[in-house]
Write a protein that holds these residues in place. Structure first.
Motif, PDB file in Angstrom:
ATOM      1  N   VAL A   1       0.839  -1.195   0.000  1.00  0.00           N
ATOM      2  CA  VAL A   1       0.000   0.000   0.000  1.00  0.00           C
ATOM      3  C   VAL A   1       0.879   1.252   0.000  1.00  0.00           C
ATOM      4  O   VAL A   1       1.809   1.377   0.807  1.00  0.00           O
ATOM      5  CB  VAL A   1      -0.929   0.008   1.233  1.00  0.00           C
ATOM      6  CG1 VAL A   1      -1.805   1.259   1.231  1.00  0.00           C
ATOM      7  CG2 VAL A   1      -1.793  -1.249   1.241  1.00  0.00           C
ATOM      8  N   TYR A   2       0.575   2.164  -0.908  1.00  0.00           N
ATOM      9  CA  TYR A   2       1.339   3.408  -1.045  1.00  0.00           C
ATOM     10  C   TYR A   2       1.155   4.287   0.187  1.00  0.00           C
ATOM     11  O   TYR A   2       0.039   4.511   0.646  1.00  0.00           O
ATOM     12  CB  TYR A   2       0.858   4.152  -2.296  1.00  0.00           C
ATOM     13  CG  TYR A   2       1.536   5.477  -2.542  1.00  0.00           C
ATOM     14  CD1 TYR A   2       2.859   5.550  -2.939  1.00  0.00           C
ATOM     15  CD2 TYR A   2       0.830   6.669  -2.401  1.00  0.00           C
ATOM     16  CE1 TYR A   2       3.482   6.767  -3.188  1.00  0.00           C
ATOM     17  CE2 TYR A   2       1.435   7.893  -2.644  1.00  0.00           C
ATOM     18  CZ  TYR A   2       2.754   7.933  -3.036  1.00  0.00           C
ATOM     19  OH  TYR A   2       3.355   9.150  -3.274  1.00  0.00           O
ATOM     20  N   ARG A   3       2.286   4.811   0.723  1.00  0.00           N
ATOM     21  CA  ARG A   3       2.244   5.615   1.932  1.00  0.00           C
ATOM     22  C   ARG A   3       2.761   7.035   1.736  1.00  0.00           C
ATOM     23  O   ARG A   3       2.846   7.791   2.702  1.00  0.00           O
ATOM     24  CB  ARG A   3       3.056   4.939   3.040  1.00  0.00           C
ATOM     25  CG  ARG A   3       2.526   3.588   3.476  1.00  0.00           C
ATOM     26  CD  ARG A   3       1.105   3.697   4.009  1.00  0.00           C
ATOM     27  NE  ARG A   3       0.687   2.436   4.629  1.00  0.00           N
ATOM     28  CZ  ARG A   3      -0.568   2.158   4.942  1.00  0.00           C
ATOM     29  NH1 ARG A   3      -1.520   3.046   4.702  1.00  0.00           N
ATOM     30  NH2 ARG A   3      -0.875   0.992   5.502  1.00  0.00           N
ATOM     31  N   GLY A   4       3.114   7.380   0.539  1.00  0.00           N
ATOM     32  CA  GLY A   4       3.579   8.736   0.312  1.00  0.00           C
ATOM     33  C   GLY A   4       4.929   8.774  -0.380  1.00  0.00           C
ATOM     34  O   GLY A   4       5.495   7.748  -0.754  1.00  0.00           O
ATOM     35  N   ARG A   5       5.467   9.973  -0.497  1.00  0.00           N
ATOM     36  CA  ARG A   5       6.691  10.208  -1.259  1.00  0.00           C
ATOM     37  C   ARG A   5       7.608  11.122  -0.465  1.00  0.00           C
ATOM     38  O   ARG A   5       7.154  12.084   0.158  1.00  0.00           O
ATOM     39  CB  ARG A   5       6.335  10.850  -2.599  1.00  0.00           C
ATOM     40  CG  ARG A   5       7.499  11.217  -3.484  1.00  0.00           C
ATOM     41  CD  ARG A   5       6.980  11.608  -4.864  1.00  0.00           C
ATOM     42  NE  ARG A   5       6.337  10.459  -5.477  1.00  0.00           N
ATOM     43  CZ  ARG A   5       5.527  10.534  -6.526  1.00  0.00           C
ATOM     44  NH1 ARG A   5       5.232  11.705  -7.055  1.00  0.00           N
ATOM     45  NH2 ARG A   5       5.004   9.443  -7.038  1.00  0.00           N
ATOM     46  N   VAL A   6       8.902  10.812  -0.460  1.00  0.00           N
ATOM     47  CA  VAL A   6       9.873  11.688   0.188  1.00  0.00           C
ATOM     48  C   VAL A   6      10.943  12.085  -0.823  1.00  0.00           C
ATOM     49  O   VAL A   6      11.296  11.310  -1.712  1.00  0.00           O
ATOM     50  CB  VAL A   6      10.518  11.035   1.423  1.00  0.00           C
ATOM     51  CG1 VAL A   6       9.480  10.718   2.473  1.00  0.00           C
ATOM     52  CG2 VAL A   6      11.294   9.776   1.047  1.00  0.00           C
ATOM     53  N   ILE A   7      11.461  13.302  -0.682  1.00  0.00           N
ATOM     54  CA  ILE A   7      12.455  13.852  -1.593  1.00  0.00           C
ATOM     55  C   ILE A   7      13.844  13.852  -0.960  1.00  0.00           C
ATOM     56  O   ILE A   7      14.849  13.646  -1.632  1.00  0.00           O
ATOM     57  CB  ILE A   7      12.065  15.290  -1.996  1.00  0.00           C
ATOM     58  CG1 ILE A   7      10.664  15.320  -2.599  1.00  0.00           C
ATOM     59  CG2 ILE A   7      13.069  15.878  -2.982  1.00  0.00           C
ATOM     60  CD1 ILE A   7      10.512  14.564  -3.887  1.00  0.00           C
TER      61      ILE A   7
ATOM     62  N   ASP B   1       3.889  15.501  -6.351  1.00  0.00           N
ATOM     63  CA  ASP B   1       3.387  14.444  -5.479  1.00  0.00           C
ATOM     64  C   ASP B   1       1.908  14.222  -5.738  1.00  0.00           C
ATOM     65  O   ASP B   1       1.136  13.926  -4.850  1.00  0.00           O
ATOM     66  CB  ASP B   1       3.599  14.828  -4.013  1.00  0.00           C
ATOM     67  CG  ASP B   1       3.468  13.633  -3.083  1.00  0.00           C
ATOM     68  OD1 ASP B   1       3.668  12.508  -3.558  1.00  0.00           O
ATOM     69  OD2 ASP B   1       3.160  13.845  -1.910  1.00  0.00           O
ATOM     70  N   SER B   2       1.524  14.375  -7.005  1.00  0.00           N
ATOM     71  CA  SER B   2       0.111  14.400  -7.342  1.00  0.00           C
ATOM     72  C   SER B   2      -0.540  13.036  -7.371  1.00  0.00           C
ATOM     73  O   SER B   2      -1.734  12.913  -7.182  1.00  0.00           O
ATOM     74  CB  SER B   2      -0.092  15.082  -8.702  1.00  0.00           C
ATOM     75  OG  SER B   2       0.644  14.404  -9.708  1.00  0.00           O
ATOM     76  N   GLU B   3       0.252  11.976  -7.630  1.00  0.00           N
ATOM     77  CA  GLU B   3      -0.363  10.661  -7.661  1.00  0.00           C
ATOM     78  C   GLU B   3       0.693   9.576  -7.487  1.00  0.00           C
ATOM     79  O   GLU B   3       1.836   9.727  -7.883  1.00  0.00           O
ATOM     80  CB  GLU B   3      -1.118  10.414  -8.963  1.00  0.00           C
ATOM     81  CG  GLU B   3      -0.241  10.256 -10.191  1.00  0.00           C
ATOM     82  CD  GLU B   3      -1.047   9.895 -11.415  1.00  0.00           C
ATOM     83  OE1 GLU B   3      -1.452   8.728 -11.550  1.00  0.00           O
ATOM     84  OE2 GLU B   3      -1.252  10.772 -12.246  1.00  0.00           O
ATOM     85  N   ALA B   4       0.290   8.492  -6.876  1.00  0.00           N
ATOM     86  CA  ALA B   4       1.200   7.353  -6.729  1.00  0.00           C
ATOM     87  C   ALA B   4       1.143   6.524  -8.001  1.00  0.00           C
ATOM     88  O   ALA B   4       0.095   6.375  -8.611  1.00  0.00           O
ATOM     89  CB  ALA B   4       0.773   6.495  -5.540  1.00  0.00           C
ATOM     90  N   VAL B   5       2.277   5.990  -8.383  1.00  0.00           N
ATOM     91  CA  VAL B   5       2.301   5.078  -9.520  1.00  0.00           C
ATOM     92  C   VAL B   5       1.810   3.732  -9.024  1.00  0.00           C
ATOM     93  O   VAL B   5       2.299   3.211  -8.033  1.00  0.00           O
ATOM     94  CB  VAL B   5       3.733   4.948 -10.068  1.00  0.00           C
ATOM     95  CG1 VAL B   5       3.754   4.011 -11.256  1.00  0.00           C
ATOM     96  CG2 VAL B   5       4.267   6.308 -10.455  1.00  0.00           C
ATOM     97  N   GLU B   6       0.844   3.168  -9.703  1.00  0.00           N
ATOM     98  CA  GLU B   6       0.299   1.912  -9.215  1.00  0.00           C
ATOM     99  C   GLU B   6       1.384   0.838  -9.178  1.00  0.00           C
ATOM    100  O   GLU B   6       2.290   0.797 -10.009  1.00  0.00           O
ATOM    101  CB  GLU B   6      -0.868   1.457 -10.089  1.00  0.00           C
ATOM    102  CG  GLU B   6      -0.504   1.166 -11.533  1.00  0.00           C
ATOM    103  CD  GLU B   6      -1.659   0.514 -12.255  1.00  0.00           C
ATOM    104  OE1 GLU B   6      -2.056  -0.585 -11.851  1.00  0.00           O
ATOM    105  OE2 GLU B   6      -2.141   1.102 -13.215  1.00  0.00           O
ATOM    106  N   LEU B   7       1.302  -0.018  -8.184  1.00  0.00           N
ATOM    107  CA  LEU B   7       2.354  -1.005  -7.964  1.00  0.00           C
ATOM    108  C   LEU B   7       2.585  -1.891  -9.175  1.00  0.00           C
ATOM    109  O   LEU B   7       3.694  -2.308  -9.444  1.00  0.00           O
ATOM    110  CB  LEU B   7       1.984  -1.893  -6.767  1.00  0.00           C
ATOM    111  CG  LEU B   7       2.081  -1.235  -5.403  1.00  0.00           C
ATOM    112  CD1 LEU B   7       1.604  -2.215  -4.341  1.00  0.00           C
ATOM    113  CD2 LEU B   7       3.515  -0.834  -5.114  1.00  0.00           C
TER     114      LEU B   7
END
Length: 217
Positions: A78-84, A203-209
């Motif tokens: 499950v996607y939890r976010g993005r860090v730079i 950070d507009s959308e998660a890339v689906e797994l």
């Protein structure tokens, strides 16, 4: 001023702001991707905003890295976010794709804010295509010139492992930018190089797994 950084002046959307614009990115469609059900063809590269197939030739402007975070829930990730920031405490204790065996909980991404048909878009490389990102970075470094003085072309390569057939990205040189292209690209570079990479537009959308190889997880 560029179309994704200049103030919004079109009538009817005066209340908008350039900070509200989302920067589209490239996405390589796999056979198992949910977007196949929406009409996208496996093995094609699309614009995530319009879902249209992109022109594979691009001019990179600015390189950056980020990490997409995932946590296991049952048999899913499950996607939890993005860090730079590589020093972000959210990365502590996580498994990195390519750096540890098993299911990655922090997927490394090499990305380039680029021009495709002279429009800004993020060209990103992760999972099975991460090597193509390193290849592009290496070619650009060895060229010893402005990143945006050269064009590159995305290629789709079919691979097969014990699980299935899947697609990965490759990249190859596509010549020098023309003088008009260079001048416009430099203008975009000056704008985007001043933008913090953690801005919401990136950070507009998660890339689906399932957009990576079946063996990634």
């Amino acid at each position: 001023m560029n179309e994704l950084t200049k103030p919004v002046t079109a009538r009817g959307i005066e209340a908008g702001d350039s900070k509200d614009l989302q920067l589209p990115r490239t996405l390589l469609i796999q056979k198992t991707a949910k977007l196949v059900d929406e009409g996208c063809k496996p093995g094609t590269i699309i614009n995530t905003l319009t879902k249209e197939i992109i022109n594979p030739v691009f001019i990179p402007l600015v390189m950056f890295k980020y990490w997409d975070l995932y946590d296991p829930e049952g048999d899913k990730m499950v996607y939890r976010g993005r860090v730079i920031d590589k020093n972000d405490p959210k990365l502590e204790g996580r498994k990195f794709y390519g750096d540890a065996e098993g299911k990655a909980t922090a997927v490394s991404v090499i990305a380039f804010i680029s021009l495709i048909d002279m429009r800004p878009m993020v060209v990103a490389f992760s999972k099975s295509s991460y090597g193509a990102g390193k290849k592009l970075y290496t070619m650009a470094t060895m060229a010893k010139r402005d990143l945006f003085s050269l064009k590159y072309k995305l290629k789709v390569v079919s691979k097969t492992n014990k699980h299935a057939t899947y697609f990965v990205l490759d990249v190859e040189p596509a010549g020098e930018t023309s003088e008009p292209e260079y001048i416009e690209a430099e203008s975009y570079y000056r704008s985007f190089s001043q933008i913090k990479m953690d801005k919401p537009a990136l950070d507009s959308e998660a890339v689906e797994l399932r957009d990576g190889a079946p063996s990634d997880w």
